[in-house]
Design a protein around this motif. Structure first.
Motif, PDB file in Angstrom:
ATOM      1  N   ARG A 194      32.271  41.894  34.165  1.00  0.00           N
ATOM      2  CA  ARG A 194      33.488  42.452  34.728  1.00  0.00           C
ATOM      3  C   ARG A 194      34.367  42.976  33.594  1.00  0.00           C
ATOM      4  NH1 ARG A 194      30.542  41.941  38.211  1.00  0.00           N
ATOM      5  NH2 ARG A 194      30.766  40.968  40.270  1.00  0.00           N
ATOM      6  N   ALA A 195      35.063  44.069  33.857  1.00  0.00           N
ATOM      7  CA  ALA A 195      35.957  44.652  32.857  1.00  0.00           C
ATOM      8  C   ALA A 195      37.123  43.705  32.580  1.00  0.00           C
ATOM      9  CB  ALA A 195      36.473  45.997  33.353  1.00  0.00           C
ATOM     10  N   LYS A 196      37.605  43.718  31.337  1.00  0.00           N
ATOM     11  CA  LYS A 196      38.618  42.757  30.914  1.00  0.00           C
ATOM     12  C   LYS A 196      39.953  43.419  30.592  1.00  0.00           C
ATOM     13  CE  LYS A 196      35.621  39.112  29.054  1.00  0.00           C
ATOM     14  NZ  LYS A 196      35.311  38.294  27.868  1.00  0.00           N
ATOM     15  N   CYS A 197      40.988  42.582  30.688  1.00  0.00           N
ATOM     16  CA  CYS A 197      42.343  42.947  30.280  1.00  0.00           C
ATOM     17  C   CYS A 197      42.502  42.589  28.804  1.00  0.00           C
ATOM     18  CB  CYS A 197      43.346  42.190  31.149  1.00  0.00           C
ATOM     19  SG  CYS A 197      45.079  42.353  30.630  1.00  0.00           S
ATOM     20  N   ARG A 198      43.601  43.026  28.208  1.00  0.00           N
ATOM     21  CA  ARG A 198      43.855  42.670  26.811  1.00  0.00           C
ATOM     22  C   ARG A 198      44.125  41.183  26.636  1.00  0.00           C
ATOM     23  NH1 ARG A 198      47.572  47.602  24.307  1.00  0.00           N
ATOM     24  NH2 ARG A 198      45.944  49.218  24.413  1.00  0.00           N
ATOM     25  N   CYS A 199      44.425  40.505  27.729  1.00  0.00           N
ATOM     26  CA  CYS A 199      44.612  39.051  27.654  1.00  0.00           C
ATOM     27  C   CYS A 199      43.280  38.318  27.616  1.00  0.00           C
ATOM     28  CB  CYS A 199      45.452  38.563  28.832  1.00  0.00           C
ATOM     29  SG  CYS A 199      44.628  38.683  30.442  1.00  0.00           S
ATOM     30  N   LYS A 200      42.159  39.082  27.612  1.00  0.00           N
ATOM     31  CA  LYS A 200      40.790  38.564  27.521  1.00  0.00           C
ATOM     32  C   LYS A 200      40.280  37.960  28.827  1.00  0.00           C
ATOM     33  CE  LYS A 200      41.082  37.713  22.539  1.00  0.00           C
ATOM     34  NZ  LYS A 200      40.875  36.730  21.439  1.00  0.00           N
ATOM     35  N   HIS A 201      40.986  38.171  29.923  1.00  0.00           N
ATOM     36  CA  HIS A 201      40.521  37.724  31.233  1.00  0.00           C
ATOM     37  C   HIS A 201      40.112  38.942  32.061  1.00  0.00           C
ATOM     38  CE1 HIS A 201      43.375  34.237  30.227  1.00  0.00           C
ATOM     39  NE2 HIS A 201      42.139  33.804  30.060  1.00  0.00           N
ATOM     40  N   THR A 202      39.146  38.760  32.957  1.00  0.00           N
ATOM     41  CA  THR A 202      38.607  39.869  33.728  1.00  0.00           C
ATOM     42  C   THR A 202      39.571  40.318  34.820  1.00  0.00           C
ATOM     43  OG1 THR A 202      37.497  38.404  35.298  1.00  0.00           O
ATOM     44  CG2 THR A 202      36.289  38.994  33.290  1.00  0.00           C
ATOM     45  N   HIS A 203      39.251  41.445  35.441  1.00  0.00           N
ATOM     46  CA  HIS A 203      40.143  41.974  36.483  1.00  0.00           C
ATOM     47  C   HIS A 203      40.141  41.103  37.731  1.00  0.00           C
ATOM     48  CE1 HIS A 203      36.854  43.660  39.014  1.00  0.00           C
ATOM     49  NE2 HIS A 203      36.259  43.860  37.858  1.00  0.00           N
ATOM     50  N   VAL A 204      39.066  40.358  37.987  1.00  0.00           N
ATOM     51  CA  VAL A 204      39.047  39.484  39.160  1.00  0.00           C
ATOM     52  C   VAL A 204      39.915  38.248  38.943  1.00  0.00           C
ATOM     53  CG1 VAL A 204      36.787  40.258  39.952  1.00  0.00           C
ATOM     54  CG2 VAL A 204      36.937  38.369  38.324  1.00  0.00           C
ATOM     55  N   GLU A 205      40.323  37.994  37.687  1.00  0.00           N
ATOM     56  CA  GLU A 205      41.221  36.885  37.392  1.00  0.00           C
ATOM     57  C   GLU A 205      42.682  37.325  37.427  1.00  0.00           C
ATOM     58  OE1 GLU A 205      39.159  33.898  34.387  1.00  0.00           O
ATOM     59  OE2 GLU A 205      38.880  35.963  33.682  1.00  0.00           O
ATOM     60  N   HIS A 206      42.900  38.567  37.851  1.00  0.00           N
ATOM     61  CA  HIS A 206      44.257  39.089  38.017  1.00  0.00           C
ATOM     62  C   HIS A 206      44.540  39.301  39.508  1.00  0.00           C
ATOM     63  CE1 HIS A 206      43.776  39.832  33.739  1.00  0.00           C
ATOM     64  NE2 HIS A 206      45.062  40.175  33.650  1.00  0.00           N
ATOM     65  N   GLY A 207      45.794  39.248  39.866  1.00  0.00           N
ATOM     66  CA  GLY A 207      46.172  39.479  41.255  1.00  0.00           C
ATOM     67  C   GLY A 207      46.008  40.938  41.637  1.00  0.00           C
ATOM     68  N   CYS A 208      45.638  41.175  42.881  1.00  0.00           N
ATOM     69  CA  CYS A 208      45.439  42.545  43.350  1.00  0.00           C
ATOM     70  C   CYS A 208      46.392  42.922  44.477  1.00  0.00           C
ATOM     71  CB  CYS A 208      43.989  42.742  43.812  1.00  0.00           C
ATOM     72  SG  CYS A 208      43.496  41.651  45.165  1.00  0.00           S
ATOM     73  N   LYS A 209      47.270  42.000  44.861  1.00  0.00           N
ATOM     74  CA  LYS A 209      48.149  42.242  46.000  1.00  0.00           C
ATOM     75  C   LYS A 209      49.280  43.190  45.659  1.00  0.00           C
ATOM     76  CE  LYS A 209      50.522  39.708  49.686  1.00  0.00           C
ATOM     77  NZ  LYS A 209      50.891  38.369  50.208  1.00  0.00           N
ATOM     78  N   THR A 210      49.805  43.096  44.453  1.00  0.00           N
ATOM     79  CA  THR A 210      50.912  43.956  44.026  1.00  0.00           C
ATOM     80  C   THR A 210      50.457  44.873  42.899  1.00  0.00           C
ATOM     81  OG1 THR A 210      51.701  42.346  42.401  1.00  0.00           O
ATOM     82  CG2 THR A 210      52.560  42.152  44.651  1.00  0.00           C
ATOM     83  N   SER A 211      51.321  45.832  42.562  1.00  0.00           N
ATOM     84  CA  SER A 211      50.981  46.778  41.508  1.00  0.00           C
ATOM     85  C   SER A 211      51.056  46.157  40.115  1.00  0.00           C
ATOM     86  CB  SER A 211      51.924  47.988  41.574  1.00  0.00           C
ATOM     87  OG  SER A 211      53.272  47.570  41.440  1.00  0.00           O
ATOM     88  N   LEU A 212      51.765  45.028  39.978  1.00  0.00           N
ATOM     89  CA  LEU A 212      51.874  44.385  38.666  1.00  0.00           C
ATOM     90  C   LEU A 212      50.550  43.799  38.206  1.00  0.00           C
ATOM     91  CD1 LEU A 212      55.339  42.593  38.927  1.00  0.00           C
ATOM     92  CD2 LEU A 212      54.777  44.684  37.683  1.00  0.00           C
ATOM     93  N   LYS A 213      49.798  43.190  39.148  1.00  0.00           N
ATOM     94  CA  LYS A 213      48.491  42.616  38.840  1.00  0.00           C
ATOM     95  C   LYS A 213      48.596  41.575  37.722  1.00  0.00           C
ATOM     96  CE  LYS A 213      45.845  46.555  40.497  1.00  0.00           C
ATOM     97  NZ  LYS A 213      46.964  47.009  41.359  1.00  0.00           N
ATOM     98  N   ARG A 214      49.406  40.560  37.969  1.00  0.00           N
ATOM     99  CA  ARG A 214      49.579  39.479  37.000  1.00  0.00           C
ATOM    100  C   ARG A 214      48.292  38.666  36.867  1.00  0.00           C
ATOM    101  NH1 ARG A 214      54.981  38.383  35.870  1.00  0.00           N
ATOM    102  NH2 ARG A 214      56.464  39.515  37.197  1.00  0.00           N
ATOM    103  N   CYS A 215      48.117  38.078  35.697  1.00  0.00           N
ATOM    104  CA  CYS A 215      46.939  37.256  35.459  1.00  0.00           C
ATOM    105  C   CYS A 215      47.102  35.921  36.180  1.00  0.00           C
ATOM    106  CB  CYS A 215      46.739  37.034  33.958  1.00  0.00           C
ATOM    107  SG  CYS A 215      45.228  36.111  33.553  1.00  0.00           S
ATOM    108  N   LYS A 216      46.059  35.489  36.877  1.00  0.00           N
ATOM    109  CA  LYS A 216      46.081  34.233  37.625  1.00  0.00           C
ATOM    110  C   LYS A 216      45.545  33.067  36.815  1.00  0.00           C
ATOM    111  CE  LYS A 216      43.535  35.952  40.864  1.00  0.00           C
ATOM    112  NZ  LYS A 216      42.744  36.110  42.116  1.00  0.00           N
ATOM    113  N   HIS A 217      45.070  33.353  35.603  1.00  0.00           N
ATOM    114  CA  HIS A 217      44.481  32.295  34.780  1.00  0.00           C
ATOM    115  C   HIS A 217      45.581  31.343  34.308  1.00  0.00           C
ATOM    116  CE1 HIS A 217      42.081  30.414  31.576  1.00  0.00           C
ATOM    117  NE2 HIS A 217      41.043  30.859  32.253  1.00  0.00           N
TER     118      HIS A 217
END
Length: 332
Positions: A206-229
Protein backbone atom coordinates in the motif's frame (compact mmCIF):
# COMPACT_ATOMS: atom_id res chain seq x y z
CA UNK A 1 116.02 2.99 17.00
CA UNK A 2 114.37 4.18 13.85
CA UNK A 3 111.04 5.96 14.15
CA UNK A 4 108.04 4.96 12.03
CA UNK A 5 107.26 7.29 9.18
CA UNK A 6 104.19 9.49 9.66
CA UNK A 7 102.36 10.16 6.33
CA UNK A 8 100.64 13.26 7.71
CA UNK A 9 103.96 14.79 8.66
CA UNK A 10 105.62 13.84 5.42
CA UNK A 11 102.76 15.38 3.35
CA UNK A 12 102.04 12.08 1.65
CA UNK A 13 98.40 10.87 1.15
CA UNK A 14 97.25 7.74 2.87
CA UNK A 15 96.59 4.99 0.32
CA UNK A 16 92.87 4.32 -0.07
CA UNK A 17 91.58 0.80 0.52
CA UNK A 18 89.83 -1.06 -2.25
CA UNK A 19 86.07 -1.49 -1.43
CA UNK A 20 84.87 -4.99 -1.00
CA UNK A 21 82.59 -6.17 -3.79
CA UNK A 22 79.22 -7.77 -2.91
CA UNK A 23 78.79 -11.28 -4.06
CA UNK A 24 76.04 -11.60 -6.62
CA UNK A 25 73.92 -14.52 -7.65
CA UNK A 26 74.61 -15.55 -11.19
CA UNK A 27 71.06 -16.73 -11.76
CA UNK A 28 69.58 -13.43 -10.55
CA UNK A 29 71.93 -11.52 -12.84
CA UNK A 30 70.92 -13.61 -15.78
CA UNK A 31 67.21 -13.01 -15.01
CA UNK A 32 67.76 -9.27 -15.01
CA UNK A 33 69.50 -9.43 -18.33
CA UNK A 34 67.04 -11.93 -19.87
CA UNK A 35 63.30 -11.27 -19.06
CA UNK A 36 62.30 -14.47 -20.86
CA UNK A 37 64.14 -16.48 -18.23
CA UNK A 38 62.23 -14.71 -15.46
CA UNK A 39 58.87 -15.47 -17.12
CA UNK A 40 59.80 -19.10 -17.58
CA UNK A 41 60.74 -19.43 -13.92
CA UNK A 42 57.36 -18.01 -12.85
CA UNK A 43 55.54 -20.45 -15.11
CA UNK A 44 57.48 -23.39 -13.71
CA UNK A 45 56.69 -22.21 -10.17
CA UNK A 46 52.97 -22.21 -10.91
CA UNK A 47 53.12 -25.67 -12.43
CA UNK A 48 54.97 -27.11 -9.47
CA UNK A 49 52.61 -25.49 -6.92
CA UNK A 50 55.28 -23.27 -5.36
CA UNK A 51 53.04 -20.17 -5.56
CA UNK A 52 49.65 -19.85 -3.85
CA UNK A 53 48.17 -17.43 -6.42
CA UNK A 54 46.45 -18.57 -9.61
CA UNK A 55 45.75 -16.41 -12.63
CA UNK A 56 42.33 -16.88 -14.19
CA UNK A 57 42.11 -15.97 -17.91
CA UNK A 58 40.01 -12.91 -18.63
CA UNK A 59 37.65 -14.56 -21.08
CA UNK A 60 37.00 -17.61 -18.96
CA UNK A 61 33.57 -17.27 -17.34
CA UNK A 62 34.38 -18.65 -13.90
CA UNK A 63 33.98 -17.12 -10.48
CA UNK A 64 36.95 -17.77 -8.21
CA UNK A 65 37.22 -17.21 -4.45
CA UNK A 66 40.80 -16.66 -3.31
CA UNK A 67 41.80 -18.21 0.02
CA UNK A 68 45.09 -18.38 1.90
CA UNK A 69 46.11 -21.70 0.37
CA UNK A 70 44.24 -22.26 -2.88
CA UNK A 71 41.64 -20.91 -5.27
CA UNK A 72 38.12 -22.32 -4.88
CA UNK A 73 36.16 -22.50 -8.13
CA UNK A 74 32.42 -23.35 -7.92
CA UNK A 75 31.24 -26.49 -9.65
CA UNK A 76 29.22 -25.96 -12.82
CA UNK A 77 29.09 -23.43 -15.61
CA UNK A 78 26.98 -20.42 -16.44
CA UNK A 79 26.27 -18.43 -19.56
CA UNK A 80 26.51 -14.70 -20.13
CA UNK A 81 24.44 -12.91 -22.78
CA UNK A 82 26.50 -10.67 -25.04
CA UNK A 83 25.94 -6.93 -24.81
CA UNK A 84 24.35 -5.67 -28.03
CA UNK A 85 24.39 -1.87 -28.44
CA UNK A 86 21.21 -0.05 -29.44
CA UNK A 87 20.81 0.77 -33.12
CA UNK A 88 19.63 4.31 -32.36
CA UNK A 89 19.71 6.56 -29.30
CA UNK A 90 15.93 6.51 -28.86
CA UNK A 91 13.48 4.92 -26.44
CA UNK A 92 12.41 1.82 -28.38
CA UNK A 93 15.89 0.93 -29.61
CA UNK A 94 17.42 1.26 -26.15
CA UNK A 95 14.60 -0.72 -24.51
CA UNK A 96 14.86 -3.47 -27.13
CA UNK A 97 18.62 -3.70 -26.62
CA UNK A 98 18.10 -4.03 -22.85
CA UNK A 99 15.23 -6.55 -22.79
CA UNK A 100 15.67 -8.21 -26.20
CA UNK A 101 13.22 -11.11 -26.69
CA UNK A 102 11.45 -10.41 -23.36
CA UNK A 103 10.52 -6.82 -24.21
CA UNK A 104 7.03 -7.58 -25.56
CA UNK A 105 5.88 -9.68 -22.61
CA UNK A 106 7.31 -7.20 -20.10
CA UNK A 107 5.55 -4.24 -21.71
CA UNK A 108 2.29 -6.20 -21.77
CA UNK A 109 2.58 -7.12 -18.08
CA UNK A 110 3.54 -3.58 -17.07
CA UNK A 111 0.62 -1.89 -18.84
CA UNK A 112 -2.02 -4.60 -18.50
CA UNK A 113 -4.12 -2.71 -15.87
CA UNK A 114 -4.14 0.47 -17.96
CA UNK A 115 -4.87 -1.45 -21.16
CA UNK A 116 -7.88 -3.06 -19.53
CA UNK A 117 -9.04 0.33 -18.23
CA UNK A 118 -8.73 1.88 -21.69
CA UNK A 119 -10.67 -0.94 -23.37
CA UNK A 120 -13.36 -0.71 -20.71
CA UNK A 121 -13.64 3.06 -21.22
CA UNK A 122 -13.89 2.81 -25.01
CA UNK A 123 -16.60 0.14 -24.87
CA UNK A 124 -18.71 1.74 -22.12
CA UNK A 125 -18.22 5.39 -23.05
CA UNK A 126 -17.26 6.28 -19.45
CA UNK A 127 -13.67 7.43 -19.02
CA UNK A 128 -12.25 7.33 -15.51
CA UNK A 129 -8.81 8.81 -15.10
CA UNK A 130 -6.35 10.13 -12.53
CA UNK A 131 -4.52 13.33 -13.46
CA UNK A 132 -3.70 16.85 -12.38
CA UNK A 133 -6.59 19.29 -12.98
CA UNK A 134 -4.75 21.37 -15.58
CA UNK A 135 -3.56 18.39 -17.65
CA UNK A 136 -5.03 17.40 -21.01
CA UNK A 137 -3.74 13.85 -20.67
CA UNK A 138 -4.17 11.07 -18.12
CA UNK A 139 -1.48 10.07 -15.68
CA UNK A 140 -3.17 6.70 -15.01
CA UNK A 141 -6.24 5.12 -16.59
CA UNK A 142 -8.62 3.85 -13.90
CA UNK A 143 -10.65 0.63 -14.15
CA UNK A 144 -13.12 -1.18 -11.91
CA UNK A 145 -10.20 -3.07 -10.35
CA UNK A 146 -8.35 0.10 -9.35
CA UNK A 147 -7.96 0.87 -5.66
CA UNK A 148 -9.54 3.72 -3.71
CA UNK A 149 -7.93 5.63 -0.82
CA UNK A 150 -10.21 3.71 1.56
CA UNK A 151 -8.51 0.48 0.48
CA UNK A 152 -11.40 -0.97 -1.55
CA UNK A 153 -11.70 -1.38 -5.32
CA UNK A 154 -13.91 0.70 -7.58
CA UNK A 155 -16.21 -2.27 -8.18
CA UNK A 156 -16.94 -2.21 -4.43
CA UNK A 157 -18.34 1.30 -4.72
CA UNK A 158 -21.77 2.51 -5.86
CA UNK A 159 -22.93 2.67 -9.47
CA UNK A 160 -21.50 5.48 -11.57
CA UNK A 161 -21.86 7.16 -14.94
CA UNK A 162 -20.00 9.81 -16.93
CA UNK A 163 -21.44 12.59 -14.75
CA UNK A 164 -20.50 11.05 -11.41
CA UNK A 165 -18.67 13.26 -8.94
CA UNK A 166 -18.97 11.34 -5.68
CA UNK A 167 -19.13 7.54 -5.80
CA UNK A 168 -19.40 6.29 -2.18
CA UNK A 169 -18.04 2.96 -1.02
CA UNK A 170 -20.58 0.19 -0.39
CA UNK A 171 -18.29 -2.11 1.56
CA UNK A 172 -19.89 -2.85 4.95
CA UNK A 173 -18.63 -0.45 7.61
CA UNK A 174 -16.58 1.74 5.26
CA UNK A 175 -17.21 5.50 5.72
CA UNK A 176 -15.66 6.47 2.37
CA UNK A 177 -17.93 9.19 0.85
CA UNK A 178 -16.34 9.28 -2.63
CA UNK A 179 -14.00 7.19 -4.73
CA UNK A 180 -10.45 8.60 -4.84
CA UNK A 181 -7.90 6.68 -6.83
CA UNK A 182 -4.53 5.93 -5.26
CA UNK A 183 -1.72 3.96 -6.90
CA UNK A 184 -1.97 0.29 -6.03
CA UNK A 185 1.26 -0.88 -7.68
CA UNK A 186 4.87 0.11 -7.21
CA UNK A 187 5.10 0.50 -10.99
CA UNK A 188 2.62 3.40 -10.82
CA UNK A 189 5.02 5.41 -8.66
CA UNK A 190 8.25 4.28 -10.32
CA UNK A 191 9.63 2.43 -7.27
CA UNK A 192 10.65 -0.75 -9.07
CA UNK A 193 13.26 -1.68 -6.47
CA UNK A 194 10.55 -3.05 -4.18
CA UNK A 195 10.26 -6.03 -6.51
CA UNK A 196 13.89 -6.93 -5.81
CA UNK A 197 13.18 -7.53 -2.14
CA UNK A 198 12.79 -11.14 -1.09
CA UNK A 199 9.81 -10.50 1.22
CA UNK A 200 7.94 -8.13 -1.12
CA UNK A 201 4.24 -8.96 -1.61
CA UNK A 202 2.60 -6.91 -4.41
CA UNK A 203 -0.91 -7.81 -3.21
CA UNK A 204 -0.40 -6.42 0.29
CA UNK A 205 1.64 -3.37 -0.72
CA UNK A 206 0.00 0.00 0.00
CA UNK A 207 1.19 3.53 -0.74
CA UNK A 208 2.54 5.42 2.26
CA UNK A 209 2.31 8.88 3.79
CA UNK A 210 5.36 10.82 4.94
CA UNK A 211 4.49 9.68 8.46
CA UNK A 212 5.50 6.17 7.21
CA UNK A 213 1.98 4.75 7.58
CA UNK A 214 -0.09 3.51 4.64
CA UNK A 215 -3.20 5.18 3.25
CA UNK A 216 -5.46 2.53 4.80
CA UNK A 217 -4.14 3.65 8.21
CA UNK A 218 -5.51 7.13 7.54
CA UNK A 219 -9.11 8.26 7.81
CA UNK A 220 -11.10 8.54 4.60
CA UNK A 221 -14.28 10.18 5.89
CA UNK A 222 -13.04 13.77 5.71
CA UNK A 223 -10.71 15.64 3.40
CA UNK A 224 -8.06 15.96 6.13
CA UNK A 225 -7.40 12.20 6.20
CA UNK A 226 -5.74 12.14 9.62
CA UNK A 227 -3.56 9.20 10.54
CA UNK A 228 -5.37 6.63 12.72
CA UNK A 229 -2.17 5.00 13.94
CA UNK A 230 -1.81 5.34 17.70
CA UNK A 231 0.88 7.82 18.73
CA UNK A 232 1.19 9.42 15.28
CA UNK A 233 0.67 13.17 15.09
CA UNK A 234 0.05 13.22 11.32
CA UNK A 235 -2.86 15.59 10.66
CA UNK A 236 -3.31 14.87 6.93
CA UNK A 237 -2.11 12.40 4.32
CA UNK A 238 0.96 13.70 2.47
CA UNK A 239 2.25 11.23 -0.09
CA UNK A 240 5.78 9.93 0.32
CA UNK A 241 5.83 9.04 -3.38
CA UNK A 242 5.49 10.72 -6.76
CA UNK A 243 3.42 9.88 -9.80
CA UNK A 244 5.52 7.99 -12.34
CA UNK A 245 3.94 9.95 -15.19
CA UNK A 246 4.35 13.55 -13.99
CA UNK A 247 6.57 13.43 -10.86
CA UNK A 248 3.95 15.19 -8.73
CA UNK A 249 2.37 14.18 -5.42
CA UNK A 250 -0.87 12.26 -4.99
CA UNK A 251 -2.69 15.20 -3.38
CA UNK A 252 -2.10 17.28 -6.53
CA UNK A 253 -4.19 14.84 -8.61
CA UNK A 254 -7.92 14.35 -9.01
CA UNK A 255 -10.09 11.40 -10.04
CA UNK A 256 -12.29 12.29 -13.00
CA UNK A 257 -15.42 10.62 -14.45
CA UNK A 258 -16.21 11.97 -17.92
CA UNK A 259 -17.78 11.08 -21.26
CA UNK A 260 -16.15 10.68 -24.63
CA UNK A 261 -17.80 13.85 -25.94
CA UNK A 262 -16.51 15.84 -22.96
CA UNK A 263 -12.97 14.63 -23.57
CA UNK A 264 -13.17 15.56 -27.24
CA UNK A 265 -14.24 19.10 -26.37
CA UNK A 266 -11.36 19.46 -23.90
CA UNK A 267 -8.78 18.02 -26.30
CA UNK A 268 -8.14 14.90 -24.21
CA UNK A 269 -7.43 11.60 -26.05
CA UNK A 270 -10.38 9.24 -26.39
CA UNK A 271 -11.37 6.22 -28.46
CA UNK A 272 -8.40 4.25 -29.77
CA UNK A 273 -6.16 7.21 -28.87
CA UNK A 274 -6.90 6.40 -25.23
CA UNK A 275 -4.89 3.16 -25.45
CA UNK A 276 -1.37 3.12 -23.97
CA UNK A 277 1.22 4.22 -26.55
CA UNK A 278 -1.49 4.97 -29.11
CA UNK A 279 0.95 7.23 -30.97
CA UNK A 280 3.59 4.45 -31.18
CA UNK A 281 2.09 1.40 -32.96
CA UNK A 282 4.89 -1.01 -32.00
CA UNK A 283 4.61 -0.31 -28.28
CA UNK A 284 0.82 -0.17 -28.50
CA UNK A 285 0.77 -3.69 -29.95
CA UNK A 286 3.13 -4.89 -27.22
CA UNK A 287 0.80 -3.52 -24.55
CA UNK A 288 -2.16 -5.27 -26.16
CA UNK A 289 -0.74 -8.65 -27.22
CA UNK A 290 2.96 -8.75 -26.30
CA UNK A 291 3.85 -8.81 -30.02
CA UNK A 292 4.93 -5.57 -31.66
CA UNK A 293 3.63 -6.70 -35.06
CA UNK A 294 0.17 -7.94 -33.99
CA UNK A 295 -2.53 -5.70 -32.51
CA UNK A 296 -5.03 -8.52 -31.90
CA UNK A 297 -8.82 -8.76 -32.09
CA UNK A 298 -9.40 -6.28 -29.26
CA UNK A 299 -7.84 -3.43 -31.20
CA UNK A 300 -9.78 -4.37 -34.32
CA UNK A 301 -13.00 -4.34 -32.28
CA UNK A 302 -12.19 -0.85 -30.99
CA UNK A 303 -11.40 0.53 -34.44
CA UNK A 304 -14.63 -0.99 -35.82
CA UNK A 305 -16.49 1.22 -33.31
CA UNK A 306 -18.73 -1.41 -31.80
CA UNK A 307 -20.65 1.40 -30.10
CA UNK A 308 -20.36 2.60 -26.54
CA UNK A 309 -23.57 2.41 -24.54
CA UNK A 310 -25.72 5.56 -24.23
CA UNK A 311 -24.20 8.21 -21.93
CA UNK A 312 -27.40 8.52 -19.91
CA UNK A 313 -27.27 4.90 -18.77
CA UNK A 314 -25.72 4.27 -15.37
CA UNK A 315 -23.03 1.62 -15.07
CA UNK A 316 -23.43 -0.97 -12.35
CA UNK A 317 -21.20 -3.86 -11.33
CA UNK A 318 -23.47 -6.22 -13.29
CA UNK A 319 -23.38 -4.26 -16.55
CA UNK A 320 -22.08 -6.49 -19.37
CA UNK A 321 -19.23 -5.16 -21.48
CA UNK A 322 -19.14 -6.38 -25.09
CA UNK A 323 -15.55 -6.49 -26.26
CA UNK A 324 -16.02 -8.12 -29.65
CA UNK A 325 -14.64 -11.41 -30.91
CA UNK A 326 -12.09 -13.19 -28.80
CA UNK A 327 -12.46 -11.24 -25.55
CA UNK A 328 -14.89 -11.95 -22.72
CA UNK A 329 -14.02 -10.28 -19.43
CA UNK A 330 -15.25 -11.68 -16.14
CA UNK A 331 -15.70 -9.23 -13.30
CA UNK A 332 -15.27 -10.34 -9.70
Amino acid sequence: MDKKANPARDGRKKPTSIPKTKKTNASATSQRKNPATKTANRSSARNTGESSSTVVPRRQHTTAVRSSKKVITPVGTYTVKPIIPAEKAELISVARAMHREDMGTRVQALFQPETEAAIEAVQTGIYISWRCPEFTWDCIRVSRMSRCFCGHLLNQHASFNDRSVRVPCQHPGCPCPAYQFIPGRVEDIGEFWHQKRRDFDPDSWRAKCRCKHTHVEHGCKTSLKRCKHSGCGCSSFTSAFLCAACDRHWEEHVTVFESEEERRQNGIPCGEAHLPFAEMPNLRNMALTGDEYEAGPVYRAITDEQGPIPRSRAITQDTPVKMGTGFRPVWD
